[in-house]
Design a protein around this motif. Structure first.
Motif, short mmCIF file in Angstrom:
data_model
loop_
_atom_site.label_atom_id
_atom_site.label_comp_id
_atom_site.label_asym_id
_atom_site.label_seq_id
_atom_site.Cartn_x
_atom_site.Cartn_y
_atom_site.Cartn_z
N ASP A 94 33.11 26.93 6.60
CA ASP A 94 32.69 27.38 8.02
C ASP A 94 31.17 27.83 7.67
N GLN A 95 31.00 28.87 6.75
CA GLN A 95 29.49 29.28 6.47
C GLN A 95 28.69 28.35 6.20
N LEU A 96 29.14 27.32 5.31
CA LEU A 96 28.45 26.12 4.91
C LEU A 96 27.81 25.31 5.96
N LEU A 97 29.00 25.07 7.02
CA LEU A 97 28.53 24.13 8.14
C LEU A 97 27.46 24.79 9.03
N LYS A 98 27.66 26.26 9.20
CA LYS A 98 26.72 26.96 9.95
C LYS A 98 25.34 26.99 9.19
N LEU A 99 25.39 26.96 8.11
CA LEU A 99 23.92 26.85 7.35
C LEU A 99 23.39 25.70 7.50
N VAL A 100 24.02 24.57 7.33
CA VAL A 100 23.67 23.22 7.62
C VAL A 100 23.36 22.84 8.91
N GLU A 101 24.05 23.53 9.96
CA GLU A 101 23.43 23.20 11.36
C GLU A 101 22.01 23.93 11.58
N LYS A 102 21.95 25.17 11.03
CA LYS A 102 20.67 26.02 10.90
C LYS A 102 19.62 25.01 10.47
N TYR A 103 19.87 24.19 9.29
CA TYR A 103 18.74 23.34 8.86
C TYR A 103 18.58 21.88 9.42
N ARG A 104 19.71 21.78 10.63
CA ARG A 104 19.81 20.26 10.93
C ARG A 104 18.53 19.62 11.17
N ARG A 113 0.86 -1.23 0.00
CA ARG A 113 -0.05 -0.14 0.00
C ARG A 113 0.87 1.26 -0.09
N ASN A 114 0.18 2.38 -0.26
CA ASN A 114 1.06 3.81 -0.22
C ASN A 114 1.60 3.90 1.33
N PHE A 115 2.63 4.62 1.37
CA PHE A 115 3.38 4.88 2.70
C PHE A 115 3.74 6.22 2.51
N LYS A 116 4.21 6.85 3.59
CA LYS A 116 4.66 8.27 3.88
C LYS A 116 6.37 8.17 4.10
N ILE A 117 6.93 9.04 3.48
CA ILE A 117 8.38 9.42 3.71
C ILE A 117 8.64 10.95 4.20
N GLN A 118 9.31 11.25 5.38
CA GLN A 118 9.47 12.53 5.67
C GLN A 118 10.74 12.79 5.68
N PHE A 119 11.18 14.23 4.97
CA PHE A 119 12.42 14.54 4.94
C PHE A 119 12.29 15.62 6.01
N LYS A 120 13.37 15.26 7.30
CA LYS A 120 13.44 16.28 8.32
C LYS A 120 14.91 16.24 8.83
N GLY A 121 15.49 17.35 8.55
CA GLY A 121 16.80 17.50 8.79
C GLY A 121 17.75 17.21 7.70
N ILE A 122 19.22 17.76 8.05
CA ILE A 122 20.05 17.73 6.95
C ILE A 122 21.31 16.89 7.87
N THR A 123 21.71 16.16 6.87
CA THR A 123 23.16 15.38 7.44
C THR A 123 24.33 15.48 6.33
N ALA A 124 25.23 14.71 6.57
CA ALA A 124 26.54 14.98 5.63
C ALA A 124 27.20 13.93 5.40
N SER A 125 28.06 13.67 4.40
CA SER A 125 29.22 12.77 4.08
C SER A 125 30.29 13.91 3.82
N PRO A 126 31.43 12.99 3.84
CA PRO A 126 32.78 13.88 3.39
C PRO A 126 32.62 14.31 2.04
N SER A 127 31.64 13.85 1.14
CA SER A 127 31.74 14.34 -0.45
C SER A 127 30.31 14.98 -0.67
N CYS A 128 29.33 15.15 0.35
CA CYS A 128 28.05 15.70 0.06
C CYS A 128 27.17 16.08 0.98
N ILE A 129 26.12 16.50 0.93
CA ILE A 129 25.00 17.37 1.85
C ILE A 129 23.69 16.61 1.52
N LEU A 130 23.19 15.88 2.41
CA LEU A 130 22.17 14.72 2.35
C LEU A 130 20.90 15.13 3.25
N LEU A 131 19.62 15.01 2.84
CA LEU A 131 18.49 15.18 3.50
C LEU A 131 18.25 13.85 4.35
#
Length: 225
Positions: free
Chosen positions: A181-191, A111-129
């Motif tokens: 540093d600004q990137l990490l600060k922004l990622v933290e904002k959307y964490r 059956r249909n199901f739901k997915i929630q995108f909540k927060g940001i994480t990272a890897s050494p090469s990219c930013i992920l939801l």
């Protein structure tokens, strides 16, 4: 798997690496000689969720416009890499109908199901939801593993790793980070930002390059739940 703990561990480890300059730049992303292709079963987020994602990406672009940002058309969650991308794969090497015949009855019984995108994480090469899923998605994955195990079709399921999450890559590092540093600060904002919850009604089997770019992706079949 405890997804919150998994995403947090990945974030903490990657944040430290990025801050120390030990991140990875993808040197193939702009290459005209990247011939890695495969077939993948994917889920697409809804328009409302995509709008929220692009809001975040626009803020990052203002800091460092030279990284690789996923367009709405390319955003996806990988359900299963049926044939992981490799140099030399060609659709002419397989019969797509054989793959549809395996996948269709598996998807149809769920059956249909739901997915929630909540927060940001990272890897050494990219930013992920951070995607949070119900049991249904992993049940479908388990059924696909069994279904393909009982065939002699070309496939590479779980060869790289056994997928258990519902993350979505939204930024890849294509060159040196100008303002890490600004990137990490922004990622933290959307964490913990809630990008949206959407209901999954269908899945797409696609022929794709490594980055799921629209200009290379070919929809092979759409499956309804």
């Amino acid at each position: 798997m405890n997804l919150s703990a998994h995403y947090d561990k990945l974030y903490q480890e990657s944040k430290t690496k990025i801050a120390n300059g030990h991140y990875e730049v993808d040197e193939l992303i702009d290459s005209k000689d990247d011939y890695r292709f495969g077939i993948t079963l994917v889920i697409r987020p809804d328009e409302s969720t995509k709008t929220n994602i692009q809001q975040f990406l626009n803020e990052v672009k203002a800091i460092d416009p030279h990284q690789y940002y996923y367009q709405n058309s390319d955003l996806h969650i990988t359900v299963m890499s049926i044939i992981s991308c490799y140099v030399g794969f060609d659709l002419r090497h397989i019969n797509v109908a054989d793959y549809v015949k395996v996948i269709e009855p598996i998807i149809a019984k769920h059956r249909n199901f739901k997915i929630q995108f909540k927060g940001i994480t990272a890897s050494p090469s990219c930013i992920l939801l951070q995607g949070f899923l119900t049991d249904t998605l992993n049940e479908i994955r388990d059924d696909l593993r069994i279904g393909f195990k009982n065939t002699d079709l070309q496939q590479s399921i779980d060869k790289r790793y056994a997928i258990q999450t519902a993350h979505s890559t939204v930024i890849r590092f294509r060159q040196v980070l100008k303002n890490k540093d600004q990137l990490l600060k922004l990622v933290e904002k959307y964490r913990d930002f809630d990008f949206g919850t959407f209901e999954v009604h269908n899945m797409e089997l696609v022929y794709n390059d490594w980055y799921q770019r629209k200009k290379f992706v070919k929809k092979l079949h759409e499956f309804d739940l």
